[in-house]
Scaffold this motif. Structure first.
Motif, PDB file in Angstrom:
ATOM      1  N   ALA A  44      26.107  51.924  32.164  1.00 31.24           N
ATOM      2  CA  ALA A  44      26.538  53.279  32.527  1.00 31.24           C
ATOM      3  C   ALA A  44      27.857  53.591  31.843  1.00 31.24           C
ATOM      4  O   ALA A  44      28.761  52.750  31.787  1.00 31.24           O
ATOM      5  CB  ALA A  44      26.691  53.393  34.044  1.00 31.24           C
ATOM      6  N   ASP A  46      30.965  56.725  31.370  1.00 30.64           N
ATOM      7  CA  ASP A  46      31.510  57.975  31.889  1.00 30.64           C
ATOM      8  C   ASP A  46      31.393  59.085  30.851  1.00 30.64           C
ATOM      9  O   ASP A  46      31.082  60.217  31.185  1.00 30.64           O
ATOM     10  CB  ASP A  46      32.972  57.792  32.292  1.00 30.64           C
ATOM     11  CG  ASP A  46      33.127  56.773  33.402  1.00 30.64           C
ATOM     12  OD1 ASP A  46      32.540  56.986  34.467  1.00 30.64           O
ATOM     13  OD2 ASP A  46      33.825  55.770  33.196  1.00 30.64           O
ATOM     14  N   GLN A  72      23.792  60.634  33.233  1.00 32.24           N
ATOM     15  CA  GLN A  72      24.781  61.580  33.746  1.00 32.24           C
ATOM     16  C   GLN A  72      26.115  61.557  33.009  1.00 32.24           C
ATOM     17  O   GLN A  72      27.068  62.205  33.428  1.00 32.24           O
ATOM     18  CB  GLN A  72      25.020  61.304  35.233  1.00 32.24           C
ATOM     19  CG  GLN A  72      23.778  61.457  36.101  1.00 32.24           C
ATOM     20  CD  GLN A  72      23.184  62.857  36.020  1.00 32.24           C
ATOM     21  OE1 GLN A  72      23.902  63.845  36.162  1.00 32.24           O
ATOM     22  NE2 GLN A  72      21.891  62.955  35.778  1.00 32.24           N
ATOM     23  N   HIS A 120      33.301  64.908  37.608  1.00 25.97           N
ATOM     24  CA  HIS A 120      33.410  64.107  38.831  1.00 25.97           C
ATOM     25  C   HIS A 120      34.311  64.672  39.915  1.00 25.97           C
ATOM     26  O   HIS A 120      34.403  64.080  40.983  1.00 25.97           O
ATOM     27  CB  HIS A 120      33.902  62.698  38.478  1.00 25.97           C
ATOM     28  CG  HIS A 120      32.957  61.954  37.599  1.00 25.97           C
ATOM     29  ND1 HIS A 120      31.661  61.686  37.953  1.00 25.97           N
ATOM     30  CD2 HIS A 120      33.124  61.445  36.356  1.00 25.97           C
ATOM     31  CE1 HIS A 120      31.062  61.030  36.969  1.00 25.97           C
ATOM     32  NE2 HIS A 120      31.924  60.865  35.999  1.00 25.97           N
ATOM     33  N   TYR A 162      34.057  53.799  40.491  1.00 23.35           N
ATOM     34  CA  TYR A 162      32.707  53.581  39.943  1.00 23.35           C
ATOM     35  C   TYR A 162      31.666  53.688  41.051  1.00 23.35           C
ATOM     36  O   TYR A 162      30.604  54.302  40.876  1.00 23.35           O
ATOM     37  CB  TYR A 162      32.659  52.212  39.279  1.00 23.35           C
ATOM     38  CG  TYR A 162      31.411  51.921  38.482  1.00 23.35           C
ATOM     39  CD1 TYR A 162      30.866  52.855  37.611  1.00 23.35           C
ATOM     40  CD2 TYR A 162      30.776  50.682  38.578  1.00 23.35           C
ATOM     41  CE1 TYR A 162      29.733  52.580  36.867  1.00 23.35           C
ATOM     42  CE2 TYR A 162      29.652  50.388  37.835  1.00 23.35           C
ATOM     43  CZ  TYR A 162      29.131  51.340  36.981  1.00 23.35           C
ATOM     44  OH  TYR A 162      28.003  51.063  36.249  1.00 23.35           O
ATOM     45  N   ASN A 166      28.964  56.966  41.626  1.00 34.02           N
ATOM     46  CA  ASN A 166      27.570  56.526  41.481  1.00 34.02           C
ATOM     47  C   ASN A 166      26.936  56.226  42.838  1.00 34.02           C
ATOM     48  O   ASN A 166      26.052  55.376  42.945  1.00 34.02           O
ATOM     49  CB  ASN A 166      27.493  55.275  40.601  1.00 34.02           C
ATOM     50  CG  ASN A 166      27.753  55.571  39.142  1.00 34.02           C
ATOM     51  OD1 ASN A 166      26.902  56.097  38.441  1.00 34.02           O
ATOM     52  ND2 ASN A 166      28.957  55.231  38.685  1.00 34.02           N
ATOM     53  N   ARG A 169      23.253  54.810  44.138  1.00 37.87           N
ATOM     54  CA  ARG A 169      22.592  54.114  43.025  1.00 37.87           C
ATOM     55  C   ARG A 169      22.841  52.621  43.159  1.00 37.87           C
ATOM     56  O   ARG A 169      23.938  52.192  43.507  1.00 37.87           O
ATOM     57  CB  ARG A 169      23.150  54.568  41.674  1.00 37.87           C
ATOM     58  CG  ARG A 169      22.775  55.965  41.267  1.00 37.87           C
ATOM     59  CD  ARG A 169      23.372  56.285  39.901  1.00 37.87           C
ATOM     60  NE  ARG A 169      22.966  55.322  38.878  1.00 37.87           N
ATOM     61  CZ  ARG A 169      23.552  55.207  37.690  1.00 37.87           C
ATOM     62  NH1 ARG A 169      24.587  55.966  37.384  1.00 37.87           N
ATOM     63  NH2 ARG A 169      23.113  54.321  36.823  1.00 37.87           N
ATOM     64  N   LEU A 171      23.833  49.313  41.683  1.00 34.54           N
ATOM     65  CA  LEU A 171      24.604  48.875  40.528  1.00 34.54           C
ATOM     66  C   LEU A 171      24.553  47.357  40.459  1.00 34.54           C
ATOM     67  O   LEU A 171      24.983  46.671  41.396  1.00 34.54           O
ATOM     68  CB  LEU A 171      26.057  49.349  40.647  1.00 34.54           C
ATOM     69  CG  LEU A 171      26.263  50.862  40.808  1.00 34.54           C
ATOM     70  CD1 LEU A 171      27.743  51.163  41.063  1.00 34.54           C
ATOM     71  CD2 LEU A 171      25.771  51.613  39.574  1.00 34.54           C
ATOM     72  N   HIS A 179      31.161  47.528  33.097  1.00 35.19           N
ATOM     73  CA  HIS A 179      31.932  48.767  33.252  1.00 35.19           C
ATOM     74  C   HIS A 179      33.429  48.482  33.324  1.00 35.19           C
ATOM     75  O   HIS A 179      34.239  49.215  32.756  1.00 35.19           O
ATOM     76  CB  HIS A 179      31.492  49.502  34.518  1.00 35.19           C
ATOM     77  CG  HIS A 179      32.220  50.791  34.746  1.00 35.19           C
ATOM     78  ND1 HIS A 179      31.888  51.951  34.105  1.00 35.19           N
ATOM     79  CD2 HIS A 179      33.298  51.081  35.532  1.00 35.19           C
ATOM     80  CE1 HIS A 179      32.709  52.917  34.493  1.00 35.19           C
ATOM     81  NE2 HIS A 179      33.581  52.415  35.354  1.00 35.19           N
ATOM     82  N   ARG A 223      25.225  48.821  46.366  1.00 34.21           N
ATOM     83  CA  ARG A 223      24.996  50.255  46.430  1.00 34.21           C
ATOM     84  C   ARG A 223      26.005  50.875  47.385  1.00 34.21           C
ATOM     85  O   ARG A 223      26.200  50.396  48.501  1.00 34.21           O
ATOM     86  CB  ARG A 223      23.571  50.565  46.900  1.00 34.21           C
ATOM     87  CG  ARG A 223      23.287  52.068  47.046  1.00 34.21           C
ATOM     88  CD  ARG A 223      21.802  52.318  47.306  1.00 34.21           C
ATOM     89  NE  ARG A 223      21.319  51.502  48.387  1.00 34.21           N
ATOM     90  CZ  ARG A 223      20.072  51.006  48.447  1.00 34.21           C
ATOM     91  NH1 ARG A 223      19.202  51.248  47.482  1.00 34.21           N
ATOM     92  NH2 ARG A 223      19.692  50.259  49.481  1.00 34.21           N
TER      93      ARG A 223
END
Length: 231
Positions: A44, A46, A72, A120, A162, A166, A169, A171, A179, A223
């Motif tokens: 992922a 940004d 995204q 964001h 983060y 997110n 989701r 992760l 990340h 999550r």
């Protein structure tokens, strides 16, 4: 902030990487569409810096891929082309902004920050990211729980942000590690340091009576799960 720079000019790509790294960002590079697709499907980001003219295709085609995959990330097109048609096509295809070469790296930095804030932020202050009792100030790198300053490291701040951006989701530990520390973690056999960072963050939030939104998804990762507080 984690950035993917898709640029086939190695000198420019190196300059972008070094400048953003010095600014505290994690910047990864791809020199063609194929490399970019592989990274976007694995990690992922940004923001994505996207050149239009590439050895194996057009950056506009990658924009279609980003939209189809529901990625995204914010997108900033960087290209030597000054034609109005290219700018319009890029923006209509989902890009957030357009920067024409040559450009100053300080302007690139400012554009990235503006895109990130638009993506964001919620509320009147574009540097504030809020969720229920959690408030994150991306300018001062400070986090607050119930309006109390949270005593965390920069990595813990980035980890919390983060999770917040997110939420809902799953992760993976690998995604979190990449990340926060870059994709050099790909070959590490042990990612226990991710568990330790999550544990420390949970403990510090709890000390300020914050809710524990971070769920462990066994065998997968974590999550950030919660419903927004109704106004």
């Amino acid at each position: 902030m984690k950035v993917l720079a898709l640029e086939d000019n190695k000198e420019l790509a190196g300059s972008i990487h070094d400048f953003l790294s010095m600014a505290g960002y994690i910047c990864e590079l791809a020199e063609n569409v194929a490399q970019a697709k592989n990274k976007l499907l694995s990690f992922a980001y940004d923001c994505i810096l996207l050149d239009i003219m590439l050895p194996d295709g057009s950056g506009l085609d990658l924009l279609k891929f980003i939209k189809a995959e529901k990625i995204q990330s914010g997108v900033l097109i960087i290209s030597a082309k000054e034609a109005l048609d290219d700018k319009i096509k890029g923006l209509e295809s989902g890009a957030d902004d357009y920067l024409t070469k040559p450009f100053h790296l300080s302007e690139l930095h400012a554009r990235l920050r503006a895109i990130y804030r638009r993506k964001h932020s919620n509320g009147n202050n574009s540097n504030i990211i809020s969720f229920n009792e959690i408030s994150l100030n991306t300018d001062t790198i400070q986090a607050f729980i119930n309006n109390q300053l949270l005593d965390i490291t920069r990595k813990e701040f980035e980890l919390l942000m983060y999770f917040v951006v997110n939420k809902n989701r799953v992760l993976s530990k690998q995604a979190i590690a990449a990340h926060l520390w870059g994709d050099y973690t790909d070959n590490l056999a042990n990612l226990d340091f991710v568990y330790q960072h999550v544990k420390n963050l949970r403990k510090k939030i709890s000390l300020l009576n914050g809710a524990d939104y971070i769920d462990t998804v066994y065998g997968l990762g974590y999550r950030f799960t919660a419903a927004e507080t109704e106004a």
